[in-house]
Design an enzyme around this catalytic site. Structure first.
Site, PDB file in Angstrom:
ATOM      1  N   GLY A  44      84.392 -38.812 -42.761  1.00  0.00           N
ATOM      2  CA  GLY A  44      83.880 -38.755 -41.310  1.00  0.00           C
ATOM      3  C   GLY A  44      83.760 -37.504 -40.726  1.00  0.00           C
ATOM      4  O   GLY A  44      83.786 -36.483 -41.492  1.00  0.00           O
ATOM      5  N   LYS A 103      98.465 -45.371 -27.411  1.00  0.00           N
ATOM      6  CA  LYS A 103      97.339 -45.551 -28.366  1.00  0.00           C
ATOM      7  C   LYS A 103      96.764 -46.901 -28.153  1.00  0.00           C
ATOM      8  O   LYS A 103      97.621 -47.786 -27.335  1.00  0.00           O
ATOM      9  CB  LYS A 103      97.542 -45.847 -29.939  1.00  0.00           C
ATOM     10  N   GLY A 121      87.373 -39.939 -47.519  1.00  0.00           N
ATOM     11  CA  GLY A 121      86.979 -40.078 -46.342  1.00  0.00           C
ATOM     12  C   GLY A 121      85.848 -38.903 -45.903  1.00  0.00           C
ATOM     13  O   GLY A 121      86.562 -38.206 -45.894  1.00  0.00           O
TER      14      GLY A 121
END
Length: 352
Positions: free
Chosen positions: A181, A79, A179
């Site tokens: 998104g 990551k 959320g």
């Protein structure tokens, strides 16, 4: 360009990367490459400091190792996080600098999209390195991973619902969605189409309006975790399930797309004691990884990702069934499976 190596006891390699000209300050964490090159997105976020950014990169990269292992793709976990600086907003120059840092790892880490990073940003990264996925152009381009991620979460949610409620139908079920998104909004549409009543929260006004158009009820963000509902679906940032928030939960299962939903691993045991089924996030949200894995492996067969997703969902169904039989949290079952896969992979690589 400057690279500083950070020593940890858990990761193969962690780099603190700075580029004065573009204002880039980034951390790249390679957790484990037992099964293959580390694959994982790049997150662009405003952290309180380097320590917070490092902790996020390390947690997220470890999660990617587990996710790849259980998804059955030949990759390890990695990551990257870019620390947002108010004085240097994200720019093509910054993303190209990030690409040059990726190139120094010689293919040990392949990057892609995450929070705050778009396909257009990845296109700039690709100007400096070939070790990038999530592009919208090219023969093997995988594009936006959100739809397949949402599809995987939705299918796993239905399997978990069958175990908890006796039916995989969401009709009449109340889902608290945190959320809105790309993944959260897509998931909301799927749940609404299946008959669920969805209560959601998000700070983004456009996302809220889009959700309202789907028939989603909107509440304030500070109320979503205490909603009386059947299911909680965390689809924002991680760490929202902690000992304090668990005390206020009024749901029977948790299944969402956010990474690292549990603030600490012992939260899984606390949820189990309270009779709340926690669906391990790195298992149910693997669709996005599967999507970019096809691109990274340069597989032209578009059915490959859907076949892999179907297998991953089936594995999840077996996992929660085994956990129920053993009367232990599914996360413990999943973690044990990951360790076995990595140990077997290590033995095979060292037997050659």
């Amino acid at each position: 360009m400057h690279i500083e190596k950070i020593t940890t006891g858990t990761h193969e390699e962690v780099l603190f990367c700075t580029d004065e000209r573009s204002g880039l300050r980034a951390i790249i964490a390679v957790h484990d490459t037992t099964l293959g090159p580390a694959l994982g997105g790049c997150r662009y976020w405003r952290y309180d400091g380097v320590e917070d950014a490092l902790a996020d990169a390390m947690r997220l990269s470890a999660g990617m190792t587990a996710k790849a292992a259980l998804a059955g793709v030949p990759f390890g976990g990695g990551k990257a996080v870019i620390m947002a600086d108010p004085q240097h907003e994200k720019s093509p120059t910054m993303m190209r600098a990030f690409g040059r840092f990726i190139e120094t790892l010689n293919g040990r880490y392949i990057t892609g999209e995450d929070v705050g990073v778009s396909p257009a940003d990845m296109a700039h990264v690709a100007e400096e390195t070939t070790h990038v996925a999530g592009l919208t152009t090219g023969r093997f381009a995988s594009g936006d991973p959100s739809p397949i991620t949402a599809e995987g979460v939705f299918r796993c949610m239905k399997l978990a619902a069958a175990q908890v409620f006796g039916s995989d139908s969401l009709r009449g079920r109340i889902v608290a969605l945190q959320g809105l998104g790309h993944v959260g909004l897509s998931l909301a549409g799927k749940m609404r189409a299946d008959g669920a009543q969805v209560v959601a929260a998000d700070m983004n006004a456009k996302a809220v309006e889009a959700a309202r158009d789907l028939g989603v009820q909107i509440v304030a963000p500070d109320r979503i975790l205490t909603q009386e509902a059947d299911i909680l679906a965390p689809c924002a940032l991680g760490g929202v399930i902690n000992h304090e928030s668990i005390a206020g939960l009024k749901v029977r299962m948790i299944c969402g797309a956010a990474n690292n939903q549990l603030a600490t691993p012992d939260c899984a045991q606390e949820l189990h004691r309270r009779g709340i089924l926690y669906c391990p996030d790195y298992v149910v949200n693997a669709g996005g990884l599967i999507n970019i894995a096809r691109e990274a492996l340069q597989i032209g067969d578009e059915d490959w990702a859907s076949d892999k997703l179907e297998a991953a969902v089936a594995n999840f169904g077996e996992l929660i069934a085994w956990a129920a039989k053993d009367r232990r949290p599914p996360l413990e079952e999943a973690d044990a499976m990951v360790q076995k896969i990595l140990q077997d992979g290590w033995r095979q690589s060292h037997a050659m």
